[in-house]
Design an enzyme around this catalytic site. Sequence first.
Site, PDB file in Angstrom:
ATOM      1  CD  GLU A 274     -31.341  15.486 -29.777  1.00  0.00           C
ATOM      2  OE1 GLU A 274     -30.635  14.519 -29.429  1.00  0.00           O
ATOM      3  OE2 GLU A 274     -32.476  15.351 -30.246  1.00  0.00           O
ATOM      4  N   PRO A 275     -26.523  19.233 -28.442  1.00  0.00           N
ATOM      5  CG  PRO A 275     -25.599  21.371 -28.471  1.00  0.00           C
ATOM      6  CD  PRO A 275     -26.819  20.603 -28.893  1.00  0.00           C
ATOM      7  NE  ARG A 277     -18.816  13.686 -25.131  1.00  0.00           N
ATOM      8  CZ  ARG A 277     -18.749  12.599 -24.368  1.00  0.00           C
ATOM      9  NH1 ARG A 277     -17.777  12.466 -23.506  1.00  0.00           N
ATOM     10  NH2 ARG A 277     -19.649  11.627 -24.489  1.00  0.00           N
ATOM     11  NE  ARG A 309     -16.843  10.940 -19.941  1.00  0.00           N
ATOM     12  CZ  ARG A 309     -15.722  10.983 -20.633  1.00  0.00           C
ATOM     13  NH1 ARG A 309     -14.605  11.410 -20.074  1.00  0.00           N
ATOM     14  NH2 ARG A 309     -15.688  10.631 -21.879  1.00  0.00           N
ATOM     15  CE1 TYR A 313     -19.109   5.224 -21.578  1.00  0.00           C
ATOM     16  CE2 TYR A 313     -18.444   7.328 -20.667  1.00  0.00           C
ATOM     17  CZ  TYR A 313     -19.432   6.468 -21.078  1.00  0.00           C
ATOM     18  OH  TYR A 313     -20.745   6.855 -20.999  1.00  0.00           O
ATOM     19  CB  CYS A 340     -13.190  -1.902  -1.850  1.00  0.00           C
ATOM     20  SG  CYS A 340     -12.863  -1.075  -0.299  1.00  0.00           S
ATOM     21  CD  GLU A 341     -15.524  -2.771  -7.381  1.00  0.00           C
ATOM     22  OE1 GLU A 341     -14.947  -3.565  -8.153  1.00  0.00           O
ATOM     23  OE2 GLU A 341     -16.583  -3.036  -6.798  1.00  0.00           O
ATOM     24  CE1 TYR A 368     -23.681  12.257 -21.219  1.00  0.00           C
ATOM     25  CE2 TYR A 368     -21.840  13.407 -22.224  1.00  0.00           C
ATOM     26  CZ  TYR A 368     -23.152  12.988 -22.261  1.00  0.00           C
ATOM     27  OH  TYR A 368     -23.940  13.292 -23.347  1.00  0.00           O
TER      28      TYR A 368
END
Length: 413
Positions: A274-275, A277, A309, A313, A340-341, A368
């Site tokens: 189930e690849p 990425r 991402r 992460y 605004c973060e 992703y």
Amino acid sequence: MDYFEYKNNELFCEEVNLKEISKNVGTPAYIYSKKTLERHANAYLRSFSSTKGLVCFSVKSLSNLSALNVLKNIGCGFDIVSGGELHRVLKIKADPNKIIFSGVGKSEEEIEYGIRNKILSFNIESGSELLRIEKIASMLKVSASISIRFNPEVDSGGHDYITTGRKGDKFGISSLEEVMQIADYAKRSKHINMVGIACHIGSQILNLESYKAAAKKTVELAERINAIGIELKFLDMGGGLGVPYNGETPPDPSDLVKALESAMSDRKEKIVLEPGRTISANAGVLLTSIEYIKDDFLIVDAAMNDLLRPSLYGAEHDVWNINNAQSANAKNWNIVGPICESSDFIRKNITLSAKESDVLAVKTAGAYGFVMSSNYNSRPRCAEVLVDGDGFKIIKKRESYSDLLNLEEVPND
Ligand SMILES: Cc1ncc(COP(=O)(O)O)c(C=O)c1O
């Protein structure tokens, strides 16, 4: 290997200059290379030495219909995790016999949708899920095919948020006794047909040892299941092989296939992979323009709502200036978005030459990337473009302000 390269100092995707796309489509925009998608999928498809392999592309990594269609046309099946993803793959007329439904929390509606469309298997993750599938299959007077996702207790390394396959992870079933009880129940049920066992040990895995260890445990479990009288159709080893985001050197998909074929050489079941990425990541870049330069910040028009991402992460994507392969006057920059973060950054600490209105390509963004985008800060989601040789097509339009309000209603005062 991908098909993004500089020609005379200008970045091309296949035969198309990315400058042309940014002018015509605007930024931010995701650009995918058809040839790269095909090449990466073929790296799996063509590595199986027999017809015993089935490659189910992980739709969650890139779910645009046109990208899925490219992969379907060269023989991929699909690994889905929601009714929405099932709807997508059915829309492109994927073969139901190549669709695997993963995920810990399948709703009744999603299960019924899968059963009615006769998918290859539900990869179940708990006894309760089995009972729910049985109940729905019985109501529909059919038998549903399932496989059991177990945790081989292999630590594959990588970020904690994307490691699975260990005790204490929310995915899969850790107790082999429980797996055997479920298998025994499935065997006695009129409405369940157990066809496989599955595992998925994590993501961005950079070594084959974890896969070999997981394969050994899968074979041992398959033997125990055979011993209670169940013949399996496939052993599903999930996805998870890593990609070079920033200098990593993952094994080649063909080496993974070889290692699994060798670990399972005595078995007659199909090997399912189930690849996600490894097929989609390097097939896509995110184009973004520099709006302002302030101190050591490049403030660009893409933000964490377009590519989550880095914020989620701490992922590091390489970033290239599409008009300049050279770094003669390069400097160190932090690339940030307009949201605004403080966690809204695309890449910290990267050396490149840049000036206002230059267009940058955030590399390895095909997986992703767009799929995790949102409307945070009421930002319309960006466009997606597919390059095929010397042509390109918008495969998802940029959202408009009115798209943002489409489903909202203001009650009468
Ligand atoms: C069950 C399952 N299969 C396949 C994948 C695809 O993983 P990757 O994109 O790392 O190959 C995932 C990703 O989380 C997954 O959970």
